[in-house]
Design an enzyme around this catalytic site. Structure first.
Site, PDB file in Angstrom:
ATOM      1  N   GLY A  73      33.190  54.913  98.035  1.00 20.23           N
ATOM      2  CA  GLY A  73      32.650  54.496  99.326  1.00 20.23           C
ATOM      3  C   GLY A  73      32.768  55.645 100.306  1.00 20.23           C
ATOM      4  N   CYS A 124      37.314  56.990  92.974  1.00 22.86           N
ATOM      5  CA  CYS A 124      37.168  57.730  94.240  1.00 22.86           C
ATOM      6  C   CYS A 124      37.773  56.938  95.409  1.00 22.86           C
ATOM      7  CB  CYS A 124      35.701  58.091  94.467  1.00 22.86           C
ATOM      8  SG  CYS A 124      35.540  59.451  95.626  1.00 22.86           S
ATOM      9  N   TYR A 125      36.969  56.396  96.316  1.00 26.56           N
ATOM     10  CA  TYR A 125      37.545  55.601  97.412  1.00 26.56           C
ATOM     11  C   TYR A 125      38.391  54.467  96.829  1.00 26.56           C
ATOM     12  CZ  TYR A 125      38.004  52.465 101.398  1.00 26.56           C
ATOM     13  OH  TYR A 125      38.518  51.663 102.376  1.00 26.56           O
ATOM     14  N   HIS A 165      34.071  60.726  89.544  1.00 28.22           N
ATOM     15  CA  HIS A 165      33.139  59.635  89.234  1.00 28.22           C
ATOM     16  C   HIS A 165      32.827  59.591  87.736  1.00 28.22           C
ATOM     17  CE1 HIS A 165      32.153  58.343  93.313  1.00 28.22           C
ATOM     18  NE2 HIS A 165      32.427  59.597  93.629  1.00 28.22           N
ATOM     19  N   GLU A 225      31.203  57.442  86.213  1.00 28.83           N
ATOM     20  CA  GLU A 225      29.906  56.799  85.963  1.00 28.83           C
ATOM     21  C   GLU A 225      28.727  57.764  85.973  1.00 28.83           C
ATOM     22  OE1 GLU A 225      31.748  56.610  88.601  1.00 28.83           O
ATOM     23  OE2 GLU A 225      30.632  56.397  90.463  1.00 28.83           O
ATOM     24  N   ASP A 239       8.099  43.640  85.101  1.00 22.40           N
ATOM     25  CA  ASP A 239       8.938  42.532  85.561  1.00 22.40           C
ATOM     26  C   ASP A 239       8.226  41.187  85.462  1.00 22.40           C
ATOM     27  OD1 ASP A 239      10.643  44.574  86.103  1.00 22.40           O
ATOM     28  OD2 ASP A 239      10.272  44.598  88.258  1.00 22.40           O
ATOM     29  N   LYS A 278      16.571  47.351  85.297  1.00 20.35           N
ATOM     30  CA  LYS A 278      15.247  47.613  84.711  1.00 20.35           C
ATOM     31  C   LYS A 278      15.311  47.842  83.187  1.00 20.35           C
ATOM     32  CE  LYS A 278      10.871  48.270  85.814  1.00 20.35           C
ATOM     33  NZ  LYS A 278      10.133  47.479  86.810  1.00 20.35           N
TER      34      LYS A 278
END
Ligand code: XMP
Length: 513
Positions: free
Chosen positions: A55, A82-83, A172, A174, A230, A369
């Site tokens: 964040g 992180c945060y 991070h 990710e 979609d 997606k």
């Protein structure tokens, strides 16, 4: 209720959705919720592990977001990123301070050293590259924690308390720049939380079908099918779930690409549903006759679309459910978690005001997606629908530059088809995010055989992008461009010149109009 679930508490980080996708890529279900989710709701959700995202704040700021500290007493493993890591340290008695310039403040790729005895780093190399983005650092680690990762500049890159199963990393995991980031997330899920990986698309499909059946009962369902990924996947899911209680209205405005209308219709032929294909080409072309301004074209197409849909819907009388193809990124708003947002950039925007229905259903609202595409495959939709590139609602209407006529649309359809065909033959589809032909309103002199020609110029466009907000033009190999150009001028009557757009966005946009 699904058993293996991870809760991602969102502190407003730019990678919150990425964390959720990484978790799901490990076959573990997760949801992103706001950081201030009440403790009672967290308990009711019953996660097997919790991840705190990054964040923009500093934990010692007055307005910094905090969690209900009851989460630390649930006995549930926590990974802070992180945060999230700093918050973990701060709340449990450590000390976080602003890093002095040039010392422990780090941005970008950073060589990092790990204690592989920690379960989070089990089986990974002792040294690898991580992606850092933090200006604060942990000056004092809370009691019960050990230091398990460091870099040259920062001694406190990773902390863990194996007993309570709390872990924190300053980098991070990710993002792809962190070399073994996905392995670390996997270790957290499998080694720490004890996940077995039960989240698979085929199970999800069954659950989603059952859920749709339970919800719809014997009600009537209406869906506006655009042919995009979609709406097609939502339609297939409902078709499988409730069969002929579903009516799909597919408005063919005559601004589709070559064969597109037939392909969409064909893909749904195997289900016993009410498939209404409205061939409205003439009607649209009439309204668009003589119109050259792009925004006016958009407006006319959008309005006419609603009119046609409304007329079809009226024939059905009251329907119980209107289906929307909302997907998870539309649902998550940074820092707000589950804020319900109905897609604003929707091809059939505004429909709920015009059609008489009782409730909206959004069968894809928990899917990313990639997962929507995977679900489409599970439901047996053809690859050309599942992998369809984005196509604007106004269709070829904004790719015929200037006035739209049937003749111009036909020329464009052929040229665009050849371009797509050659890209597929060269196996390049996955290297570009959107590619198409546009018909310019320029005519120029050429020579063909012994004769002089005065014909249209076709412009090819291809972009590589992650979010379509900015985009780079794709470096398509010359041989491929050469082939496309040759085929277009030889096979498409009315075209004697092919141009390739080498402008990025900005300053250009993806579309020409
Ligand atoms: P631009 O041209 O704005 O395109 O750089 C960015 C992305 O948006 C799509 N696009 C549209 N999609 N209705 C849509 O549904 C529209 O009017 C529209 N205009 C642009 C474009 O295809 C690209 O993916």
């Amino acid at each position: 209720m699904r058993e293996e679930k991870i809760l991602v508490l969102d502190f407003g980080g730019q990678y919150n959705q990425l964390i959720a996708r990484r978790v799901r890529e490990c076959n573990v279900y997760c949801e992103v919720k706001p950081f201030d989710m009440p403790l009672e709701e967290i308990k009711a959700y019953d996660p097997m592990g919790i991840i705190f995202t990054g964040g923009p704040n500093s934990v010692y700021d007055e307005k910094a977001p905090h969690v209900d500290t009851g989460v630390f007493r649930l006995g549930v493993p926590i990974l802070g990123i992180c945060y999230g890591c700093q918050l973990l340290a701060h709340e449990l008695g450590g000390k976080v301070t602003a890093a002095q310039a040039d010392s422990a403040r780090e941005y970008g790729k950073t060589e990092t050293f790990f204690d592989t005895g920690c379960r989070l780093f089990k089986g990974l190399p002792e040294q690898s590259v991580t992606w850092m983005s933090h200006g604060d650092y942990m000056a004092k680690v809370p009691e019960g924690f050990s230091l398990v990762a460091h870099s040259a500049a920062c001694p406190t890159v990773g902390i863990c308390d194996e007993q309570r199963r709390f872990y924190g990393v300053q980098f991070h995991p990710e993002v792809n720049h962190t070399e073994f980031g996905q392995n670390m997330i996997r270790n957290f899920l499998y080694e720490v939380c004890g996940a077995t990986g039960s989240w698979t698309m085929s199970d999800y499909k069954q659950e989603a079908i059952q859920a749709a059946r339970d919800k719809v009962g014997d009600g009537k369902v209406l869906l506006g099918l655009s042919g995009g990924v979609d709406s097609s996947v939502a339609a297939a899911l409902l078709a499988e779930a409730v069969g002929n209680q579903l009516t799909c209205v597919f408005v063919d405005h005559g601004l589709m690409r070559k064969n597109e209308g037939d392909e969409v219709e064909q893909a749904f032929a195997k289900w016993d549903i009410n498939f209404v294909r409205v061939n409205a080409e003439e009607r649209f072309l009439q309204k668009l006759s003589g119109v050259t301004d792009p925004e006016r074209k958009r407006k006319i197409i959008g309005e006419e679309f609603i009119r046609v849909f409304e007329e079809e819907a009226k024939k059905l009388g009251t329907v119980d459910f209107l289906v929307q193809g909302t997907i998870y990124p539309d649902v998550i708003e940074s820092g707000k978690g589950d804020a319900a947002v109905i897609k604003s950039h929707h091809n059939v925007g505004g429909l709920p005001d015009y059609v008489d229905f009782k409730e909206i259903i959004e069968p894809l609202r928990m899917l990313f997606k990639d997962e929507v595409r995977a679900l489409g495959r599970e439901l047996g939709l053809p690859e050309y629908l599942v992998m369809r590139q984005p196509f604007p609602g106004p269709g070829l209407g904004i790719r015929v530059i200037g006035e739209i006529t049937k003749e111009k649309l036909d020329i464009l359809r052929e040229a665009d088809f050849i371009f797509r065909d050659e890209i597929a033959r060269a196996g390049l589809e996955h290297t570009m995010n959107q590619y198409f032909a546009a018909l310019t309103n320029m005519r120029s002199v050429g020579v063909m055989g012994d004769g002089r020609t005065y014909d249209y110029a076709v412009a090819l466009r291809s972009v590589t992008t992650s979010d379509f907000m900015t985009a780079d033009w794709t470096r398509i190999p010359y041989e491929v461009l050469d082939k496309v150009s040759n085929r277009i001028v030889n096979e498409v009557k009315g075209v004697n010149r092919v141009l390739y757009d080498i402008t990025s966005k900005p300053p250009a946009t993806v579309e020409f109009e």
